[in-house]
Design a protein around this motif. Structure first.
Motif, PDB file in Angstrom:
ATOM      1  N   PRO A   1       6.219  -1.978  42.400  1.00 17.58           N
ATOM      2  CA  PRO A   1       5.458  -2.711  41.818  1.00 17.58           C
ATOM      3  C   PRO A   1       4.856  -4.036  42.382  1.00 17.58           C
ATOM      4  O   PRO A   1       5.722  -4.502  43.231  1.00 17.58           O
ATOM      5  N   VAL A   2       3.846  -4.475  41.993  1.00 14.80           N
ATOM      6  CA  VAL A   2       3.363  -5.817  42.711  1.00 14.80           C
ATOM      7  C   VAL A   2       4.122  -6.736  41.851  1.00 14.80           C
ATOM      8  O   VAL A   2       4.163  -6.953  40.617  1.00 14.80           O
ATOM      9  N   ARG A   3       4.660  -7.867  42.816  1.00 14.83           N
ATOM     10  CA  ARG A   3       5.393  -9.309  42.112  1.00 14.83           C
ATOM     11  C   ARG A   3       4.544 -10.128  41.760  1.00 14.83           C
ATOM     12  O   ARG A   3       3.240 -10.317  42.186  1.00 14.83           O
ATOM     13  N   PRO A   4       4.900 -11.189  41.054  1.00 11.64           N
ATOM     14  CA  PRO A   4       4.056 -12.205  40.746  1.00 11.64           C
ATOM     15  C   PRO A   4       3.433 -13.104  41.794  1.00 11.64           C
ATOM     16  O   PRO A   4       2.103 -13.452  41.793  1.00 11.64           O
ATOM     17  N   ASP A   5       4.250 -12.937  42.983  1.00  9.79           N
ATOM     18  CA  ASP A   5       3.447 -13.552  44.229  1.00  9.79           C
ATOM     19  C   ASP A   5       2.555 -12.803  44.968  1.00  9.79           C
ATOM     20  O   ASP A   5       2.317 -13.114  46.294  1.00  9.79           O
ATOM     21  N   GLY A   6       2.328 -11.626  44.480  1.00  9.99           N
ATOM     22  CA  GLY A   6       1.402 -10.976  45.206  1.00  9.99           C
ATOM     23  C   GLY A   6       2.060  -9.814  46.350  1.00  9.99           C
ATOM     24  O   GLY A   6       1.547  -8.866  46.653  1.00  9.99           O
ATOM     25  N   ALA A   7       3.156  -9.984  46.383  1.00 11.55           N
ATOM     26  CA  ALA A   7       4.065  -9.023  47.370  1.00 11.55           C
ATOM     27  C   ALA A   7       4.356  -7.837  46.601  1.00 11.55           C
ATOM     28  O   ALA A   7       4.381  -7.769  45.329  1.00 11.55           O
ATOM     29  N   ARG A   8       4.391  -6.722  47.480  1.00  9.20           N
ATOM     30  CA  ARG A   8       4.711  -5.222  46.639  1.00  9.20           C
ATOM     31  C   ARG A   8       6.051  -5.009  47.008  1.00  9.20           C
ATOM     32  O   ARG A   8       6.590  -5.111  48.270  1.00  9.20           O
ATOM     33  N   ALA A   9       6.956  -4.436  46.094  1.00 11.42           N
ATOM     34  CA  ALA A   9       8.294  -4.029  46.396  1.00 11.42           C
ATOM     35  C   ALA A   9       8.206  -2.821  47.197  1.00 11.42           C
ATOM     36  O   ALA A   9       7.150  -2.081  47.157  1.00 11.42           O
ATOM     37  N   GLY A  10       9.347  -2.355  47.916  1.00 10.51           N
ATOM     38  CA  GLY A  10       9.348  -1.056  48.608  1.00 10.51           C
ATOM     39  C   GLY A  10       8.977   0.079  47.925  1.00 10.51           C
ATOM     40  O   GLY A  10       9.342   0.130  46.726  1.00 10.51           O
ATOM     41  N   PRO A  11       8.521   1.125  48.408  1.00  5.14           N
ATOM     42  CA  PRO A  11       8.159   2.383  47.785  1.00  5.14           C
ATOM     43  C   PRO A  11       9.474   3.262  47.475  1.00  5.14           C
ATOM     44  O   PRO A  11      10.459   3.348  48.373  1.00  5.14           O
ATOM     45  N   ILE A  12       9.453   4.114  46.372  1.00  9.36           N
ATOM     46  CA  ILE A  12      10.359   5.330  46.256  1.00  9.36           C
ATOM     47  C   ILE A  12       9.610   6.585  46.218  1.00  9.36           C
ATOM     48  O   ILE A  12       8.637   6.844  45.878  1.00  9.36           O
ATOM     49  N   THR A  13       9.929   7.251  47.519  1.00 13.92           N
ATOM     50  CA  THR A  13       9.123   8.614  47.964  1.00 13.92           C
ATOM     51  C   THR A  13      10.122   9.637  47.473  1.00 13.92           C
ATOM     52  O   THR A  13      11.275   9.584  47.413  1.00 13.92           O
ATOM     53  N   GLY A  14       9.677  10.379  46.349  1.00 13.25           N
ATOM     54  CA  GLY A  14      10.464  11.355  45.392  1.00 13.25           C
ATOM     55  C   GLY A  14      10.185  12.841  45.810  1.00 13.25           C
ATOM     56  O   GLY A  14       8.827  12.987  45.832  1.00 13.25           O
ATOM     57  N   LEU A  15      11.229  13.460  46.062  1.00 16.30           N
ATOM     58  CA  LEU A  15      10.864  14.992  46.253  1.00 16.30           C
ATOM     59  C   LEU A  15      11.904  15.669  45.226  1.00 16.30           C
ATOM     60  O   LEU A  15      13.263  15.324  45.115  1.00 16.30           O
ATOM     61  N   PHE A  16      11.268  16.193  44.354  1.00 13.02           N
ATOM     62  CA  PHE A  16      11.982  17.057  43.107  1.00 13.02           C
ATOM     63  C   PHE A  16      11.920  18.371  43.132  1.00 13.02           C
ATOM     64  O   PHE A  16      10.758  19.058  43.329  1.00 13.02           O
ATOM     65  N   THR A  17      12.922  19.355  43.244  1.00 16.32           N
ATOM     66  CA  THR A  17      12.895  20.569  43.226  1.00 16.32           C
ATOM     67  C   THR A  17      12.570  21.260  41.657  1.00 16.32           C
ATOM     68  O   THR A  17      13.300  20.492  40.956  1.00 16.32           O
ATOM     69  N   VAL A  18      12.112  22.329  41.559  1.00 20.17           N
ATOM     70  CA  VAL A  18      11.820  23.088  40.718  1.00 20.17           C
ATOM     71  C   VAL A  18      12.187  24.397  40.775  1.00 20.17           C
ATOM     72  O   VAL A  18      11.868  25.048  41.536  1.00 20.17           O
ATOM     73  N   LEU A  19      13.284  24.845  39.989  1.00 15.38           N
ATOM     74  CA  LEU A  19      13.847  26.329  39.901  1.00 15.38           C
ATOM     75  C   LEU A  19      12.962  27.201  39.034  1.00 15.38           C
ATOM     76  O   LEU A  19      13.014  27.090  37.865  1.00 15.38           O
ATOM     77  N   VAL A  20      11.958  27.855  39.616  1.00 14.55           N
ATOM     78  CA  VAL A  20      10.949  28.602  38.994  1.00 14.55           C
ATOM     79  C   VAL A  20      11.840  29.684  38.130  1.00 14.55           C
ATOM     80  O   VAL A  20      12.410  30.695  39.035  1.00 14.55           O
ATOM     81  N   ASP A  21      11.351  30.036  37.052  1.00 13.64           N
ATOM     82  CA  ASP A  21      12.243  31.180  36.552  1.00 13.64           C
ATOM     83  C   ASP A  21      11.740  32.421  36.843  1.00 13.64           C
ATOM     84  O   ASP A  21      10.366  32.870  36.553  1.00 13.64           O
ATOM     85  N   GLY A  22      12.406  33.252  37.480  1.00 15.84           N
ATOM     86  CA  GLY A  22      11.916  34.758  37.592  1.00 15.84           C
ATOM     87  C   GLY A  22      10.703  34.532  38.692  1.00 15.84           C
ATOM     88  O   GLY A  22       9.700  35.735  38.898  1.00 15.84           O
ATOM     89  N   ASP A  23      10.786  33.603  39.429  1.00 16.50           N
ATOM     90  CA  ASP A  23       9.877  33.437  40.396  1.00 16.50           C
ATOM     91  C   ASP A  23       8.490  33.370  39.985  1.00 16.50           C
ATOM     92  O   ASP A  23       7.362  33.652  40.740  1.00 16.50           O
ATOM     93  N   ASP A  24       8.291  33.029  38.567  1.00 14.47           N
ATOM     94  CA  ASP A  24       7.004  32.756  38.204  1.00 14.47           C
ATOM     95  C   ASP A  24       6.624  31.144  38.162  1.00 14.47           C
ATOM     96  O   ASP A  24       7.259  30.253  37.514  1.00 14.47           O
ATOM     97  N   HIS A  25       5.637  30.905  39.083  1.00 19.31           N
ATOM     98  CA  HIS A  25       5.243  29.706  39.363  1.00 19.31           C
ATOM     99  C   HIS A  25       4.551  28.787  38.401  1.00 19.31           C
ATOM    100  O   HIS A  25       3.985  27.795  38.388  1.00 19.31           O
ATOM    101  N   ASN A  26       4.178  29.751  37.247  1.00 20.43           N
ATOM    102  CA  ASN A  26       3.446  29.111  35.981  1.00 20.43           C
ATOM    103  C   ASN A  26       4.204  29.056  34.768  1.00 20.43           C
ATOM    104  O   ASN A  26       3.594  28.837  33.805  1.00 20.43           O
ATOM    105  N   GLU A  27       5.454  29.346  35.059  1.00 22.75           N
ATOM    106  CA  GLU A  27       6.364  29.156  33.825  1.00 22.75           C
ATOM    107  C   GLU A  27       6.248  27.633  33.119  1.00 22.75           C
ATOM    108  O   GLU A  27       5.843  26.641  34.138  1.00 22.75           O
ATOM    109  N   PRO A  28       6.650  27.379  32.126  1.00 22.76           N
ATOM    110  CA  PRO A  28       6.393  25.928  31.385  1.00 22.76           C
ATOM    111  C   PRO A  28       6.847  24.756  32.343  1.00 22.76           C
ATOM    112  O   PRO A  28       6.347  23.728  32.269  1.00 22.76           O
ATOM    113  N   ILE A  29       8.081  24.734  32.745  1.00 23.82           N
ATOM    114  CA  ILE A  29       8.466  23.701  33.372  1.00 23.82           C
ATOM    115  C   ILE A  29       7.902  23.188  34.826  1.00 23.82           C
ATOM    116  O   ILE A  29       7.318  22.260  34.999  1.00 23.82           O
TER     117      ILE A  29
END
Length: 298
Positions: free
Chosen positions: A151-179
């Motif tokens: 986020p951008v701080r009041p003084d205009g500086a930006r806090a460090g980033p969080i780079t996120g990698l999230f795994t998703v266990l697809v049910d029955g190898d179906d990549h279009n399942e709800p989650i």
């Protein structure tokens, strides 16, 4: 992954795979080899044996110097598994506020969703899509959106980033399942790992034609984008004709692009494979890929 789904700092990527395809090994490679100040790992609903192996063997003493690991194994209560996921992001946010560049790895979002489903059903919520309760789909963005640019701080500086990698266990190898479908709509890109690729011995088993990083153009030079575009065309040409090529029904000379794809395929397959202890920088990878596409081999 570096070349075809380049991840910008502060981006959120999903790793979509069935069980036993190699997503945990891919995360372990990222935890050890990524350039960042701190790594926060959330192991949600994992097997106890795998957790111990990840901490002691994969991360090791060197990896643990810059890593924080949050664990809730599969036998823990649903509420504890849910809270472990939020705790992972809370720790990442704390480190980000200390102006650190944070890599947040979570395995897996699907087990967080399962924990939330258990809580919702116990509270009397009606099961909807494939038994998942409505709060599952409202909690997913609350969790995943916490990663990203600082986020951008009041003084205009930006806090460090969080780079996120999230795994998703697809049910029955179906990549279009709800989650998988819900998570794909929230994140900034997706990496698809396929069992068929793993079964033929190529790891990481990433299907680069089905994987995409939406922010990739912002962190690539024009020449690098041209190389990736050319490589995708070659890989796509081979994939479209693969069955005919394997049974010998394709006649050489019918299509110059397919002829080129057949000639380059062994070198490209070798390029896409990587041992779990192998390290390759982005400039080295682009130089090697450019040499392959120019006909210079591996």
């Amino acid at each position: 992954m570096n070349v075809f789904t380049t991840c910008c700092r502060g981006q959120r990527l999903g790793v979509f795979a069935g069980s036993g395809v190699g997503k945990s090994v891919l995360l372990s490679m990222l935890a050890r080899q990524s350039e960042c100040d701190a790594v926060v790992v959330g192991l949600i609903g994992e097997r106890g044996r795998e957790v111990r192996e990840f901490i002691e063997e994969t991360l090791g003493e060197e990896g643990l110097r810059r890593a924080v690991v949050v664990v809730a194994t599969s036998d823990e209560p649903a509420l504890k598994r849910r809270q472990a996921a939020f705790m992972t992001l809370a720790i990442a946010e704390f480190m980000r506020d200390q102006d650190m560049e944070v890599l947040c790895l979570m395995d897996s979002v699907t087990r967080f969703a399962m924990a939330q489903r258990e809580i919702g059903l116990a509270a009397g919520e009606p099961p909807t899509t494939k038994g998942y309760t409505p709060t599952v789909f409202t909690e997913l963005p609350k969790l995943l959106e916490r990663a990203g640019p600082g986020p951008v701080r009041p003084d205009g500086a930006r806090a460090g980033p969080i780079t996120g990698l999230f795994t998703v266990l697809v049910d029955g190898d179906d990549h279009n399942e709800p989650i998988a479908d819900a998570v794909r709509g929230i994140l900034d890109g997706h990496i698809v790992m396929e069992r068929a690729i793993a079964e033929r011995g190529r790891f990481p088993a990433i299907n680069v034609l089905k994987s995409i990083s939406r922010t990739m153009p912002a962190c690539q030079e024009p020449r690098e984008r041209e190389i990736v575009r050319d490589a995708r065309q070659v890989l796509s040409a081979y994939a479209n004709m693969e069955e005919l090529i394997r049974i010998g029904a394709y006649r050489a000379g019918s299509d110059p692009l397919v002829d080129r794809a057949i000639a380059l395929n062994p070198a490209l397959e070798d390029f896409l494979g990587q041992d779990k202890d192998e390290v390759s920088t982005l400039p080295e990878s682009f130089a090697r890929l450019e040499a392959i596409l120019a006909g210079g081999g591996a």
